[in-house]
Design a protein around this motif. Structure first.
Motif, PDB file in Angstrom:
ATOM      1  N   MET A   1       0.839  -1.199   0.000  1.00  0.00           N
ATOM      2  CA  MET A   1       0.000   0.000   0.000  1.00  0.00           C
ATOM      3  C   MET A   1       0.874   1.250   0.000  1.00  0.00           C
ATOM      4  O   MET A   1       1.912   1.286   0.662  1.00  0.00           O
ATOM      5  CB  MET A   1      -0.903  -0.013   1.239  1.00  0.00           C
ATOM      6  N   GLY A   2       0.511   2.270  -0.762  1.00  0.00           N
ATOM      7  CA  GLY A   2       1.279   3.511  -0.829  1.00  0.00           C
ATOM      8  C   GLY A   2       1.167   4.308   0.444  1.00  0.00           C
ATOM      9  O   GLY A   2       0.440   3.943   1.362  1.00  0.00           O
ATOM     10  N   SER A   3       1.884   5.406   0.529  1.00  0.00           N
ATOM     11  CA  SER A   3       1.849   6.173   1.768  1.00  0.00           C
ATOM     12  C   SER A   3       1.502   7.626   1.511  1.00  0.00           C
ATOM     13  O   SER A   3       2.028   8.520   2.142  1.00  0.00           O
ATOM     14  CB  SER A   3       3.201   6.065   2.481  1.00  0.00           C
ATOM     15  N   LEU A   4       0.627   7.878   0.550  1.00  0.00           N
ATOM     16  CA  LEU A   4       0.198   9.254   0.299  1.00  0.00           C
ATOM     17  C   LEU A   4      -0.607   9.750   1.488  1.00  0.00           C
ATOM     18  O   LEU A   4      -1.655   9.230   1.805  1.00  0.00           O
ATOM     19  CB  LEU A   4      -0.658   9.317  -0.980  1.00  0.00           C
ATOM     20  N   SER A   5      -0.088  10.782   2.148  1.00  0.00           N
ATOM     21  CA  SER A   5      -0.684  11.203   3.414  1.00  0.00           C
ATOM     22  C   SER A   5      -2.106  11.723   3.260  1.00  0.00           C
ATOM     23  O   SER A   5      -2.918  11.545   4.141  1.00  0.00           O
ATOM     24  CB  SER A   5       0.195  12.272   4.072  1.00  0.00           C
ATOM     25  N   VAL A   6      -2.434  12.329   2.127  1.00  0.00           N
ATOM     26  CA  VAL A   6      -3.763  12.913   1.979  1.00  0.00           C
ATOM     27  C   VAL A   6      -4.871  11.875   1.999  1.00  0.00           C
ATOM     28  O   VAL A   6      -6.013  12.181   2.281  1.00  0.00           O
ATOM     29  CB  VAL A   6      -3.897  13.742   0.676  1.00  0.00           C
ATOM     30  N   ALA A   7      -4.527  10.624   1.701  1.00  0.00           N
ATOM     31  CA  ALA A   7      -5.556   9.589   1.619  1.00  0.00           C
ATOM     32  C   ALA A   7      -5.990   9.097   2.993  1.00  0.00           C
ATOM     33  O   ALA A   7      -7.005   8.448   3.105  1.00  0.00           O
ATOM     34  CB  ALA A   7      -5.042   8.405   0.799  1.00  0.00           C
ATOM     35  N   TYR A   8      -5.250   9.421   4.014  1.00  0.00           N
ATOM     36  CA  TYR A   8      -5.524   8.867   5.337  1.00  0.00           C
ATOM     37  C   TYR A   8      -5.614   9.951   6.409  1.00  0.00           C
ATOM     38  O   TYR A   8      -4.707  10.155   7.187  1.00  0.00           O
ATOM     39  CB  TYR A   8      -4.436   7.858   5.713  1.00  0.00           C
ATOM     40  N   PRO A   9      -6.713  10.624   6.490  1.00  0.00           N
ATOM     41  CA  PRO A   9      -6.768  11.811   7.358  1.00  0.00           C
ATOM     42  C   PRO A   9      -7.193  11.560   8.809  1.00  0.00           C
ATOM     43  O   PRO A   9      -7.244  12.488   9.583  1.00  0.00           O
ATOM     44  CB  PRO A   9      -7.822  12.680   6.663  1.00  0.00           C
ATOM     45  N   ILE A  10      -7.490  10.310   9.180  1.00  0.00           N
ATOM     46  CA  ILE A  10      -8.035  10.035  10.510  1.00  0.00           C
ATOM     47  C   ILE A  10      -7.198   8.975  11.216  1.00  0.00           C
ATOM     48  O   ILE A  10      -6.812   7.976  10.602  1.00  0.00           O
ATOM     49  CB  ILE A  10      -9.496   9.537  10.405  1.00  0.00           C
ATOM     50  N   ASP A  11      -6.927   9.183  12.493  1.00  0.00           N
ATOM     51  CA  ASP A  11      -6.202   8.177  13.280  1.00  0.00           C
ATOM     52  C   ASP A  11      -6.787   8.145  14.684  1.00  0.00           C
ATOM     53  O   ASP A  11      -6.635   9.098  15.451  1.00  0.00           O
ATOM     54  CB  ASP A  11      -4.700   8.503  13.326  1.00  0.00           C
ATOM     55  N   LEU A  12      -7.467   7.067  15.019  1.00  0.00           N
ATOM     56  CA  LEU A  12      -8.184   7.001  16.302  1.00  0.00           C
ATOM     57  C   LEU A  12      -7.491   6.153  17.362  1.00  0.00           C
ATOM     58  O   LEU A  12      -8.130   5.698  18.319  1.00  0.00           O
ATOM     59  CB  LEU A  12      -9.613   6.469  16.062  1.00  0.00           C
TER      60      LEU A  12
ATOM     61  N   ASP B   1       3.017   4.735  10.506  1.00  0.00           N
ATOM     62  CA  ASP B   1       3.056   6.116  10.975  1.00  0.00           C
ATOM     63  C   ASP B   1       1.640   6.644  11.237  1.00  0.00           C
ATOM     64  O   ASP B   1       0.647   6.001  10.896  1.00  0.00           O
ATOM     65  CB  ASP B   1       3.768   7.001   9.950  1.00  0.00           C
ATOM     66  N   LEU B   2       1.595   7.804  11.839  1.00  0.00           N
ATOM     67  CA  LEU B   2       0.305   8.436  12.131  1.00  0.00           C
ATOM     68  C   LEU B   2      -0.534   8.570  10.867  1.00  0.00           C
ATOM     69  O   LEU B   2      -0.036   8.995   9.832  1.00  0.00           O
ATOM     70  CB  LEU B   2       0.539   9.832  12.727  1.00  0.00           C
ATOM     71  N   GLY B   3      -1.795   8.222  10.962  1.00  0.00           N
ATOM     72  CA  GLY B   3      -2.705   8.391   9.838  1.00  0.00           C
ATOM     73  C   GLY B   3      -2.513   7.401   8.704  1.00  0.00           C
ATOM     74  O   GLY B   3      -3.170   7.506   7.674  1.00  0.00           O
ATOM     75  N   ALA B   4      -1.630   6.426   8.872  1.00  0.00           N
ATOM     76  CA  ALA B   4      -1.313   5.517   7.769  1.00  0.00           C
ATOM     77  C   ALA B   4      -2.261   4.321   7.655  1.00  0.00           C
ATOM     78  O   ALA B   4      -2.082   3.464   6.804  1.00  0.00           O
ATOM     79  CB  ALA B   4       0.125   5.020   7.888  1.00  0.00           C
TER      80      ALA B   4
END
Ligand SMILES: [Zn+2]
Ligand SMILES: [Zn+2]
Length: 280
Positions: free
Chosen positions: A1-12, A259-262
């Motif tokens: 899976m790629g790591s484009l940060s914009v695709a993963y905006p939530i981390d709970l 990483d965060l949001g990943a």
């Protein structure tokens, strides 16, 4: 899976150095903001101590911080951890309870007092705390309380006949059970979700019990989940009407390489969780 940060905006699911993470709550939020995380939950183990700092940093940086705590449990069900969302970080009664739980000795003595009562030797926790005078609670304080009540003729007798390792009042294990953790979160108006269900032993058997106790979510989206495990969790969520939650379980030392949001978490998760709150 790629790591484009914009695709993963939530981390709970994240941790700071207020429990066993490496970053301060403020630095955690700054890192999240740099990675375009828009909603972050700080879920330090058995404490709410870092939430205020995280919320303040989030307000400056445009990151919504949802207060939470991850409660560890002790039972035959393996590592059943309960994430409690939307807990009030100024809830001093809860923080006091969490502090109490962190101090395993206290929890153990509480359980032994309950057993003593069942065995016909009631002593009050209040009195035992007075005897301990702020020290780390242990069986000697119980022995003193038993002697004071006249249940035994000597301190040694209290130990040998009532508090010894093979006696009926003895308790070795300490910590909340999974059901108690769910109930504690609910009692304090939080929304409980079962963290990383893959570490639970007997998940299908435990889950209905937790649901009956008030469980509202299950961590379906998790870095170490295979696609099959995620699907299994989503199926369990449908069966038990649970909100699928998710996060990185970021601790800040590169654990698991996540990483965060990943970890992908659908945006509707927040509203779904919010709708499961009950009036305190
Ligand atoms: Zn955990
Ligand atoms: Zn965690």
């Amino acid at each position: 899976m790629g790591s484009l940060s914009v695709a993963y905006p939530i981390d709970l699911h994240t941790h700071s150095l207020r429990s066993d993470g490496a970053l301060s709550p403020g630095d955690l939020v700054r890192r999240a903001a740099a990675r375009a995380v828009r909603v972050l939950s700080l879920a330090d183990h058995d404490t709410l101590a870092g939430v205020a700092e995280a919320v303040a940093a989030g307000e400056v940086l445009g990151v919504r911080v949802i207060p939470a705590s991850e409660l560890n449990t002790e039972s035959e069900w393996g590592d059943a951890h309960v994430l409690g969302y939307f807990i009030d970080p100024t809830d001093v009664v809860l923080e006091e309870r969490l502090r109490w739980l962190r101090e395993n000795r206290g929890r153990r003595i509480e359980l032994m007092i309950a057993k003593l009562s069942q065995l016909g030797y009631p002593v009050s926790l209040q009195r035992v705390l007075e005897i301990a005078q702020g020290g780390a609670l242990g069986r000697p304080h119980l022995a003193e309380a038993l002697l004071e009540k006249g249940y035994v003729r000597s301190y040694d007798e209290a130990f040998d006949k009532i508090l010894a390792k093979d006696s009926p009042a003895y308790v070795a294990r300490v910590g909340l059970t999974p059901l108690e953790a769910v109930e504690l979160v609910r009692t304090h108006a939080g929304v409980p979700s079962l963290a990383h269900p893959g570490t639970v032993v007997g998940l299908e058997a435990l889950l209905p019990k937790m649901v009956a106790a008030g469980l509202a979510g299950i961590e379906a989206y998790y870095g170490e989940h295979s696609p099959e495990m995620t699907e299994r969790c989503l199926a369990l969520a449908r069966t038990h009407h649970l909100v699928p939650t998710g996060g990185s379980d970021f601790h800040g030392r590169g654990e698991h390489g996540i990483d965060l949001g990943a970890v992908f978490v659908p945006p509707e998760t927040i509203e779904m969780l919010d709708s499961r709150r009950t009036q305190a």
